[in-house]
Scaffold this motif. Structure first.
Motif, PDB file in Angstrom:
ATOM      1  N   GLU A 146      34.841  46.122  34.500  1.00 26.88           N
ATOM      2  CA  GLU A 146      34.499  45.083  35.476  1.00 26.88           C
ATOM      3  C   GLU A 146      35.381  43.850  35.273  1.00 26.88           C
ATOM      4  O   GLU A 146      35.533  43.341  34.164  1.00 26.88           O
ATOM      5  N   GLU A 147      36.004  43.423  36.365  1.00 26.60           N
ATOM      6  CA  GLU A 147      36.842  42.226  36.413  1.00 26.60           C
ATOM      7  C   GLU A 147      38.146  42.338  35.607  1.00 26.60           C
ATOM      8  O   GLU A 147      38.783  41.316  35.332  1.00 26.60           O
ATOM      9  N   VAL A 148      38.523  43.544  35.233  1.00 26.29           N
ATOM     10  CA  VAL A 148      39.852  43.718  34.653  1.00 26.29           C
ATOM     11  C   VAL A 148      40.841  43.749  35.811  1.00 26.29           C
ATOM     12  O   VAL A 148      40.965  44.754  36.522  1.00 26.29           O
ATOM     13  N   LYS A 149      41.521  42.661  36.030  1.00 22.20           N
ATOM     14  CA  LYS A 149      42.413  42.557  37.184  1.00 22.20           C
ATOM     15  C   LYS A 149      43.506  43.623  37.130  1.00 22.20           C
ATOM     16  O   LYS A 149      44.012  43.965  36.076  1.00 22.20           O
ATOM     17  N   GLY A 150      43.835  44.137  38.315  1.00 22.14           N
ATOM     18  CA  GLY A 150      44.881  45.147  38.390  1.00 22.14           C
ATOM     19  C   GLY A 150      44.401  46.557  38.119  1.00 22.14           C
ATOM     20  O   GLY A 150      45.199  47.433  37.812  1.00 22.14           O
ATOM     21  N   THR A 151      43.089  46.782  38.244  1.00 28.01           N
ATOM     22  CA  THR A 151      42.544  48.126  38.032  1.00 28.01           C
ATOM     23  C   THR A 151      41.597  48.514  39.162  1.00 28.01           C
ATOM     24  O   THR A 151      40.990  47.668  39.819  1.00 28.01           O
ATOM     25  N   ILE A 152      41.497  49.797  39.370  1.00 30.34           N
ATOM     26  CA  ILE A 152      40.472  50.410  40.215  1.00 30.34           C
ATOM     27  C   ILE A 152      39.824  51.477  39.350  1.00 30.34           C
ATOM     28  O   ILE A 152      40.524  52.256  38.704  1.00 30.34           O
TER      29      ILE A 152
END
Length: 474
Positions: A146-152
């Protein structure tokens, strides 16, 4: 955490014609994975790299089984996607608790689709060095992404899309690529004739491009981020110390900053670094003083993206160059004593068969030391791909997306015409008595003899196997 970085298994025959594959195969050091490996190691994690360029699929799966990683990161472009999916499913069969993530041009371009049709738990949608370290730290702590930018990522069968991460601005802050993770540096070689000395180290001194070519995938803003000159020289000095004899600069725009390119060349010379090097450059960003400085610093070859011998077709590609600039750059490079390498493309939107023949004539007029003749490929995420109906049609599946398969056919041509143009181009360019005599006169070593021998063998198949470049798929 134990982390495994994986390049899916592939063979040269999967990309190139079977009869010429071994003379055409490129084995680049995978800098993206080596940079991520270095960042993970800097974070205190144990890392292995399994390269499917040289390891079979079963060997990769067995080594992961023995290593027991907590995270496996798999690289994928369009061509490798089916293999990446197979790698993911077989790893999940080993242990469902392994977190599987995927990065590279294909997942960056297609995003959620990658998770929807595979066993990957997450994908990285940007430069991965900082993202993968944050991912591992969260996984170690038993947290979600959650909220790790640059991930889906997938959680309870729900696909969650996080906000995009910013591009890495301070490239000098990154550690040097973890080349010690490679199987054997001597395995990573360009095709014969495309290097002077081995082993060969791949170095990128910048990231990004500020041009707008319709076939080039550039995520984010169209701009260039440069490493500092001193940072670049430190890496060159490091690879020399490690025993590398040649450097291939892989930048899209090495000469985008003229003064910086000149300074790098002068510093290589001033520091007396025993290294030969090969560089790519745009024809409108070089002149004879710069190219002479390159030569004096150990540069032996330069690649210019000539692409077409018809100005209308260069404009269609949004290449931003002119035929006059190409002629001038090639002439200057030759006068500086550099080997010239020129790639050309067939199947450009709006191109006709007759114009393809004009491109062949242009290649012969320029008379570079090495010419290559590719097909235009509609990689996902490019303007070409996003507007495919406007430009033409896609031919075959993703395994055709290699510059070698005829993956795209413009409305103005037929697939068979593109394949025929490639065959004519290689035959006419490389069977010229003038070209063959020049090669023989320049032969200086056993390696040169091996190059000529492989070249003659490839020319034989081009001359006598008319369907050599016929697409095997689609």
């Amino acid at each position: 955490m134990k982390c495994a970085l994986v390049m899916p298994s592939w063979l040269p025959e999967d990309v190139f014609p079977e009869k010429t594959a071994r003379a055409q195969a490129n084995y680049w050091q995978p800098l993206n994975l080596l940079y991520m490996g270095a960042c993970l190691e800097r974070g205190g994690h144990e890392v292995i790299f399994l390269d499917g360029s040289f390891l079979g699929h079963e060997t990769i799966i067995n080594r992961i089984k023995d290593f027991k990683p907590g995270l496996v990161g798999v690289y994928s472009n369009a061509f490798l996607w089916s293999r990446a999916k197979k790698t993911a499913s077989d790893i999940k069969a080993i242990h469902k608790g392994i977190h599987l993530t995927c990065g590279g041009p294909y997942p960056i371009a297609t995003r959620e689709k990658c998770i929807e049709e595979s066993d990957f738990d997450s994908i990285v949608t940007c430069e991965g060095e900082h993202v993968i370290v944050e991912m591992v730290e969260r996984l170690e702590g038993g947290r979600t992404l959650e909220e790790v930018k640059g991930t889906i990522y997938r959680e309870d069968n729900i696909i969650i899309v996080n906000s995009q991460a910013d591009a890495i601005e301070d490239l000098d802050s990154l550690p040097m690529p973890a080349r010690h993770l490679l199987l054997d540096p001597m395995l990573y070689l360009p095709p014969p004739g495309n290097y002077k000395r081995k082993p060969v180290a791949i170095i990128m001194t910048s990231r990004g491009c500020d041009m707008h070519c319709i076939y080039c995938f550039q995520p984010g803003e169209r701009r260039i981020r440069y490493r500092g000159v001193e940072n670049v020289l430190q890496e060159i000095e490091a690879v020399v110390k490690d025993g590398y004899k040649e450097v291939r600069f892989l930048d899209d725009t090495f000469c985008g900053d003229y003064d910086r390119a000149m300074e790098i060349a002068r510093e290589i010379k001033n520091r007396g670094l025993d290294i030969s090097w090969y560089v790519s450059a745009r024809v409108n960003q070089v002149d004879e003083p710069l190219l002479r400085a390159f030569k004096e610093a150990g540069c032996w070859a330069i690649l210019f993206g000539a692409e077409s011998g018809v100005q209308k077709n260069l404009n269609a590609l949004k290449k931003g160059i002119t035929l006059k600039q190409t002629r001038k750059a090639v002439k200057a490079a030759k006068e500086a004593g550099l080997v010239t390498c020129l790639p050309f493309i067939f199947g450009i939107p709006g191109e006709t068969y007759a114009e393809g023949l004009e491109t062949i004539d242009f290649a012969i007029e320029l008379d570079p030391d090495i010419a290559n003749f590719h097909t235009l490929t509609p990689f996902p995420g490019t303007e070409l791909y996003e507007n495919i109906d406007k430009y033409g049609t896609i031919n075959g599946d993703l395994e055709n997306f290699t510059y070698e398969g005829t993956a795209f056919v413009p409305h103005t041509m037929k697939k068979e015409e593109i394949e025929e143009l490639r065959s004519i181009a290689f035959r006419k360019f490389y069977s010229r008595p003038k070209f063959l005599l020049k090669k023989l006169l320049k032969m200086r070593s056993l390696e040169d003899l091996k190059v000529i021998k492989r070249g003659v063998k490839s020319l034989f198949w081009i001359l006598f196997k008319g369907d050599l470049f016929k697409a095997r798929r689609g």
